[in-house]
Enzyme design. Structure first.
Site, PDB file in Angstrom:
ATOM      1  N   SER A  41      91.158  32.913 -33.538  1.00 15.58           N
ATOM      2  CA  SER A  41      90.104  33.822 -33.061  1.00 15.58           C
ATOM      3  C   SER A  41      90.421  35.261 -33.424  1.00 15.58           C
ATOM      4  O   SER A  41      89.528  36.031 -33.791  1.00 15.58           O
ATOM      5  CB  SER A  41      89.954  33.680 -31.544  1.00 15.58           C
ATOM      6  OG  SER A  41      89.456  32.392 -31.266  1.00 15.58           O
ATOM      7  N   ASP A  55      89.736  27.267 -41.180  1.00 14.06           N
ATOM      8  CA  ASP A  55      88.790  28.227 -40.594  1.00 14.06           C
ATOM      9  C   ASP A  55      88.987  29.642 -41.116  1.00 14.06           C
ATOM     10  O   ASP A  55      88.013  30.359 -41.364  1.00 14.06           O
ATOM     11  CB  ASP A  55      88.916  28.239 -39.059  1.00 14.06           C
ATOM     12  CG  ASP A  55      87.997  27.210 -38.409  1.00 14.06           C
ATOM     13  OD1 ASP A  55      87.558  26.279 -39.120  1.00 14.06           O
ATOM     14  OD2 ASP A  55      87.735  27.320 -37.191  1.00 14.06           O
ATOM     15  N   ASN A 114      82.883  24.235 -40.616  1.00 16.80           N
ATOM     16  CA  ASN A 114      82.596  23.994 -39.203  1.00 16.80           C
ATOM     17  C   ASN A 114      83.340  25.032 -38.364  1.00 16.80           C
ATOM     18  O   ASN A 114      83.816  24.748 -37.275  1.00 16.80           O
ATOM     19  CB  ASN A 114      83.009  22.566 -38.815  1.00 16.80           C
ATOM     20  CG  ASN A 114      82.447  22.180 -37.451  1.00 16.80           C
ATOM     21  OD1 ASN A 114      81.591  22.874 -36.899  1.00 16.80           O
ATOM     22  ND2 ASN A 114      82.949  21.082 -36.903  1.00 16.80           N
ATOM     23  N   SER A 167      77.379  29.480 -26.134  1.00 21.98           N
ATOM     24  CA  SER A 167      78.607  29.849 -26.830  1.00 21.98           C
ATOM     25  C   SER A 167      78.840  31.351 -26.708  1.00 21.98           C
ATOM     26  O   SER A 167      77.933  32.147 -26.971  1.00 21.98           O
ATOM     27  CB  SER A 167      78.503  29.461 -28.314  1.00 21.98           C
ATOM     28  OG  SER A 167      79.530  30.114 -29.047  1.00 21.98           O
ATOM     29  N   ASP A 205      89.137  25.445 -24.768  1.00 21.38           N
ATOM     30  CA  ASP A 205      89.744  24.815 -25.949  1.00 21.38           C
ATOM     31  C   ASP A 205      90.999  24.033 -25.569  1.00 21.38           C
ATOM     32  O   ASP A 205      91.460  23.160 -26.318  1.00 21.38           O
ATOM     33  CB  ASP A 205      90.138  25.875 -26.992  1.00 21.38           C
ATOM     34  CG  ASP A 205      88.930  26.444 -27.740  1.00 21.38           C
ATOM     35  OD1 ASP A 205      87.809  25.958 -27.510  1.00 21.38           O
ATOM     36  OD2 ASP A 205      89.123  27.372 -28.551  1.00 21.38           O
ATOM     37  N   GLU A 220      83.178  21.112 -32.022  1.00 22.36           N
ATOM     38  CA  GLU A 220      83.453  20.293 -33.205  1.00 22.36           C
ATOM     39  C   GLU A 220      82.943  18.863 -33.038  1.00 22.36           C
ATOM     40  O   GLU A 220      82.588  18.186 -34.001  1.00 22.36           O
ATOM     41  CB  GLU A 220      84.961  20.272 -33.489  1.00 22.36           C
ATOM     42  CG  GLU A 220      85.475  21.508 -34.180  1.00 22.36           C
ATOM     43  CD  GLU A 220      85.756  22.661 -33.230  1.00 22.36           C
ATOM     44  OE1 GLU A 220      85.087  22.754 -32.174  1.00 22.36           O
ATOM     45  OE2 GLU A 220      86.632  23.474 -33.544  1.00 22.36           O
ATOM     46  N   ARG A 246      82.908  16.963 -27.086  1.00 21.00           N
ATOM     47  CA  ARG A 246      84.296  16.794 -26.651  1.00 21.00           C
ATOM     48  C   ARG A 246      84.435  16.040 -25.334  1.00 21.00           C
ATOM     49  O   ARG A 246      85.423  15.340 -25.121  1.00 21.00           O
ATOM     50  CB  ARG A 246      84.969  18.169 -26.559  1.00 21.00           C
ATOM     51  CG  ARG A 246      85.260  18.739 -27.946  1.00 21.00           C
ATOM     52  CD  ARG A 246      85.914  20.091 -27.904  1.00 21.00           C
ATOM     53  NE  ARG A 246      86.504  20.381 -29.213  1.00 21.00           N
ATOM     54  CZ  ARG A 246      87.026  21.561 -29.550  1.00 21.00           C
ATOM     55  NH1 ARG A 246      87.050  22.549 -28.697  1.00 21.00           N
ATOM     56  NH2 ARG A 246      87.541  21.726 -30.751  1.00 21.00           N
ATOM     57  N   HIS A 273      89.895  18.755 -34.714  1.00 22.44           N
ATOM     58  CA  HIS A 273      91.325  19.065 -34.739  1.00 22.44           C
ATOM     59  C   HIS A 273      91.996  18.920 -33.374  1.00 22.44           C
ATOM     60  O   HIS A 273      93.119  18.436 -33.256  1.00 22.44           O
ATOM     61  CB  HIS A 273      91.546  20.488 -35.282  1.00 22.44           C
ATOM     62  CG  HIS A 273      90.762  21.562 -34.573  1.00 22.44           C
ATOM     63  ND1 HIS A 273      91.239  22.816 -34.374  1.00 22.44           N
ATOM     64  CD2 HIS A 273      89.512  21.554 -34.009  1.00 22.44           C
ATOM     65  CE1 HIS A 273      90.334  23.551 -33.738  1.00 22.44           C
ATOM     66  NE2 HIS A 273      89.276  22.805 -33.526  1.00 22.44           N
ATOM     67  N   ARG A 274      91.285  19.346 -32.319  1.00 24.19           N
ATOM     68  CA  ARG A 274      91.928  19.329 -31.003  1.00 24.19           C
ATOM     69  C   ARG A 274      92.055  17.915 -30.437  1.00 24.19           C
ATOM     70  O   ARG A 274      92.971  17.630 -29.668  1.00 24.19           O
ATOM     71  CB  ARG A 274      91.196  20.251 -30.028  1.00 24.19           C
ATOM     72  CG  ARG A 274      91.140  21.674 -30.531  1.00 24.19           C
ATOM     73  CD  ARG A 274      91.037  22.726 -29.474  1.00 24.19           C
ATOM     74  NE  ARG A 274      90.833  24.012 -30.120  1.00 24.19           N
ATOM     75  CZ  ARG A 274      91.788  24.725 -30.727  1.00 24.19           C
ATOM     76  NH1 ARG A 274      93.034  24.297 -30.733  1.00 24.19           N
ATOM     77  NH2 ARG A 274      91.516  25.872 -31.320  1.00 24.19           N
ATOM     78  N   LYS A 326      92.019  22.532 -39.562  1.00 23.52           N
ATOM     79  CA  LYS A 326      91.046  23.572 -39.150  1.00 23.52           C
ATOM     80  C   LYS A 326      91.777  24.783 -38.573  1.00 23.52           C
ATOM     81  O   LYS A 326      91.435  25.931 -38.836  1.00 23.52           O
ATOM     82  CB  LYS A 326      90.071  22.993 -38.115  1.00 23.52           C
ATOM     83  CG  LYS A 326      88.946  23.955 -37.719  1.00 23.52           C
ATOM     84  CD  LYS A 326      87.976  23.267 -36.761  1.00 23.52           C
ATOM     85  CE  LYS A 326      86.654  24.017 -36.645  1.00 23.52           C
ATOM     86  NZ  LYS A 326      86.723  25.214 -35.827  1.00 23.52           N
TER      87      LYS A 326
END
Ligand SMILES: O=C(O)C1=C[C@@H](OP(=O)(O)O)[C@@H](O)[C@H](O)C1
Ligand SMILES: C=C(OP(=O)(O)O)C(=O)O
Length: 655
Positions: A23, A49, A87, A164, A310, A338, A341, A389-390, A421
């Protein structure tokens, strides 16, 4: 490709450096493009990213230079470009708003298909209100699209950033380029609020003016001057959640290198949640954070993750390991990230939990009893990752728990490359940490009387499942045995030598401690800590015959620790790093001023003279007390016990 996670058969004992923050990197890249001068960004994240962001800026005409641990941005934007945002939510939102600040431009945007479904409407409506004209190629208010831009002239915007926070962050940053002030009012709040605070703080760090007069209202001035020419990116606090969780999953100690201080990244709060949940103890050690295993209670726990959403995946994936119900709330917006979730995590976690329930905004994990976990699940559990990814990284950490014993792999991650990512070598680092944790390490802790050797050594050994040996007690035991036989030090070395011939020593293990026994019998602590022993032990310990007698025995402790399957050895004494194990992996010399040591001694009810013992220990001919070559000096005078333990564990984890 599927990737089998190899469980840690020993408690984690490793140092992990997470990459630079995604970020912060992507904000810094954008703010640098707005700066009107060359900005060098240090410690940037290098991942999909951030590469997407950098590539888009290149396509826009900026000059991007990438070097060893830096990336710089200079130049100004063209009036047309094709931009692919993959993404990356940050690139998608921030760049869409940014290009609209360019007068008479025309830009084409495309993305990964997954991004087609992610929320853009609030942002696009606001940009349309400010004059931009969008043409959508598939669904309205979604990627892919082209946009004709007119620049910004300020004014009032009412913004819907309910889905968001990036929508608000994008508008805030872009309005710096407006020709006059923009006033933004939020319709219905936002999510992931700390990311908005990050935006505001970073804009100010760059010298751009933004005011937040009341909750939900923001004013951006058209500041034209940037204050800085370089910027350093902090370690990614979200990525740091994985090593913190690893300490809990493997009941070990993980040193998270350069863990950010509170300020920019809300996700540093994950460490506090883990601590509140009783899953780890966190200790600051300089710039690093040490995460240590803890004993969670059996009571169900519930946490609101809206501010740090996250990291909810990290918390959720390890929840089935602890045998108690875990509820996570505040995560409705993550259904449009993504992956969905909430649903995806519920589906995957249910493969190794008794039951998982979820609703729009929460997930509740009901695990198996800890003792039945291994029997209940089918091995291997195949984890789908939905290009998220997470999901991959969080289950990777869960798979490190040795639930079957003996290191049997039980989690397989589908498509682990999706971690690229935000952390391309995550799984490599996880595997390296496992190997590091498997290394048998010998820790030599030396120091004079009452410097805190014993409490530190014992606690470190307990935390890491190392074998603890207190060599001071060996000398005390010998002193006790000799005195018991009527041999006083004044009788001389020959008499002592003679008496030692009949002494047979062996080892008894109590928990983590190896105790020297004589004639197969345990010699109780109370017997070796009498005033008489206190007065004589240094005199005996100064005799070369006594030291020689114990040297071989003490060296043999490495073999005993390995044979008994301890993960390492912590030996404390006065000549461990200098004589017994000069090649020990970690050598620590503890010291403290005399007054502090005298007080500590008095608190233990012992009144021997510290200075007299120091003089004897330091001036004896054989193996005197010295700071061993290559040892780390820790002055414990002004440190709490916890701080000394944390510092020592950090050194072990890093060795
Ligand atoms: O502004 C940012 O850098 C981010 C904001 C959050 O997004 P949402 O506000 O969409 O939740 C977070 O999930 C994302 O990983 C990064
Ligand atoms: C939500 C995330 O990413 P993005 O920046 O694409 O929104 C994330 O990294 O968890």
């Amino acid at each position: 490709m599927d990737y089998k996670i190899e469980p840690f058969t020993k408690p984690a004992c490793a140092a992990i450096q997470a990459p630079g923050s995604k970020s912060i990197t992507n904000r810094a890249l954008l703010l640098a493009a707005m700066a009107g001068q060359k900005i060098k960004i240090f410690n940037p994240l290098v991942s999909r990213d951030s590469q997407i962001m950098a590539q888009c800026l290149k396509n826009l005409g900026f000059e991007i230079e990438e070097g060893e641990n830096f990336i710089s941005v200079s130049g100004s934007p063209k009036k047309s470009a094709k931009l692919f945002v993959g993404n990356a939510g940050t690139a998608a939102r921030f760049l869409t708003a940014f290009v609209c600040a360019i007068k008479d431009g025309e830009f084409e945007f495309d993305s990964d298909e997954e991004m087609y479904k992610r929320p853009m409407r609030g942002l696009i409506e606001a940009l349309e209100h400010l004059g931009a004209e969008f043409t959508f190629k598939k669904e309205s208010f979604s990627f892919p699209f082209s946009v004709k831009t007119k620049g910004f002239s300020g004014g009032e915007i009412s913004l819907d950033a309910t889905q968001s926070s990036q929508i608000l962050s994008a508008i805030l940053m872009s309005q710096t380029l407006a020709s006059s002030e923009t006033s933004i009012t939020l319709k219905g709040g936002t999510v992931s609020k700390p990311f908005v605070e990050m935006t505001v703080k970073m804009m100010r760090q760059f010298g751009f003016e933004v005011e937040c007069p009341s909750n939900g209202k923001y004013i951006v001035k058209n500041s034209k001057t940037c204050k800085i020419s370089s910027y350093t990116v902090e370690t990614d606090a979200t990525a740091a959640s994985y090593p913190i969780a690893l300490a809990a999953a493997t009941s070990g100690a993980v040193l998270v290198k350069n863990f950010p201080r509170e300020g920019l990244q809300g996700d540093v709060g994950f460490a506090q949640v883990m601590q509140k949940a009783g899953l780890v103890k966190c200790r600051r050690v300089g710039n690093d954070l040490l995460a240590l295993k803890s004993e969670p209670s059996a009571e169900a726990c519930e946490f609101d993750f809206n501010d740090i959403s996250d990291t909810f995946l990290t918390f959720a994936a390890i929840a089935p390991l602890f045998g108690r119900t875990t509820k996570i709330t505040g995560i409705a917006h993550t259904r449009k990230q993504e992956s969905d979730r909430v649903e995806a995590m519920a589906r995957e976690i249910s493969k190794f939990a008794k039951k998982v329930e979820f609703d729009e905004d929460s997930i509740t994990i009901f695990p198996y009893e800890k003792s039945e976990l291994a029997q209940k699940i089918s091995s291997p559990v195949k984890i789908e990752t939905y290009k998220d990814h997470r999901i991959a990284m969080s289950h990777g950490v869960a798979g490190c728990a040795d639930i079957f014993g003996g290191g049997k792999a039980w989690i397989e991650i589908r498509d682990p490359q999706c971690s690229s990512k935000t952390w391309p070598d995550f799984f490599k680092i996880l595997e390296q940490s496992r190997k590091d944790s498997m290394k048998f390490k010998t820790v030599a802790i030396d120091g004079g009387a009452a410097v805190g050797k014993s409490s530190v050594s014992k606690e470190c050994a307990k935390t890491l499942n190392y074998m603890h040996v207190d060599t001071g007690s060996h000398y005390r035991t010998i002193a006790y045995i000799l005195l018991d036989k009527g041999i006083a030090p004044s009788l001389g070395e020959d008499a002592v030598s003679q008496a030692l011939k009949g002494v047979e020593i062996s080892t008894l293990i109590f928990g983590n401690s190896a105790r020297m026994s004589v004639g197969g019998k345990e010699i109780e602590d109370s017997l070796i800590r009498t005033d008489k022993v206190n007065q004589n032990v240094s005199l005996f310990a100064a005799m070369p015959q006594v030291r020689e007698f114990l040297k071989g025995y003490q060296r043999s402790m490495e073999g005993v620790a390995k044979e008994k399957n301890f993960a390492g050895l912590v030996m404390e004494g006065r000549d461990i790093g200098s004589v017994i194990f000069p090649n020990a992996e970690i050598k620590i010399f503890l010291d403290a001023d005399e007054e502090t040591r005298r007080k500590r001694r008095a608190n233990e009810g012992i009144s021997d003279s510290i200075s007299k013992r120091d003089a004897l220990d330091k001036n004896r001919k054989t193996a005197p007390l010295v700071r061993p070559e290559g040892s780390v000096l820790i002055d414990t005078s002004n440190m709490s016990k916890e701080e000394v333990i944390a510092k020592t564990l950090a050194l072990i984890a890093e060795a």
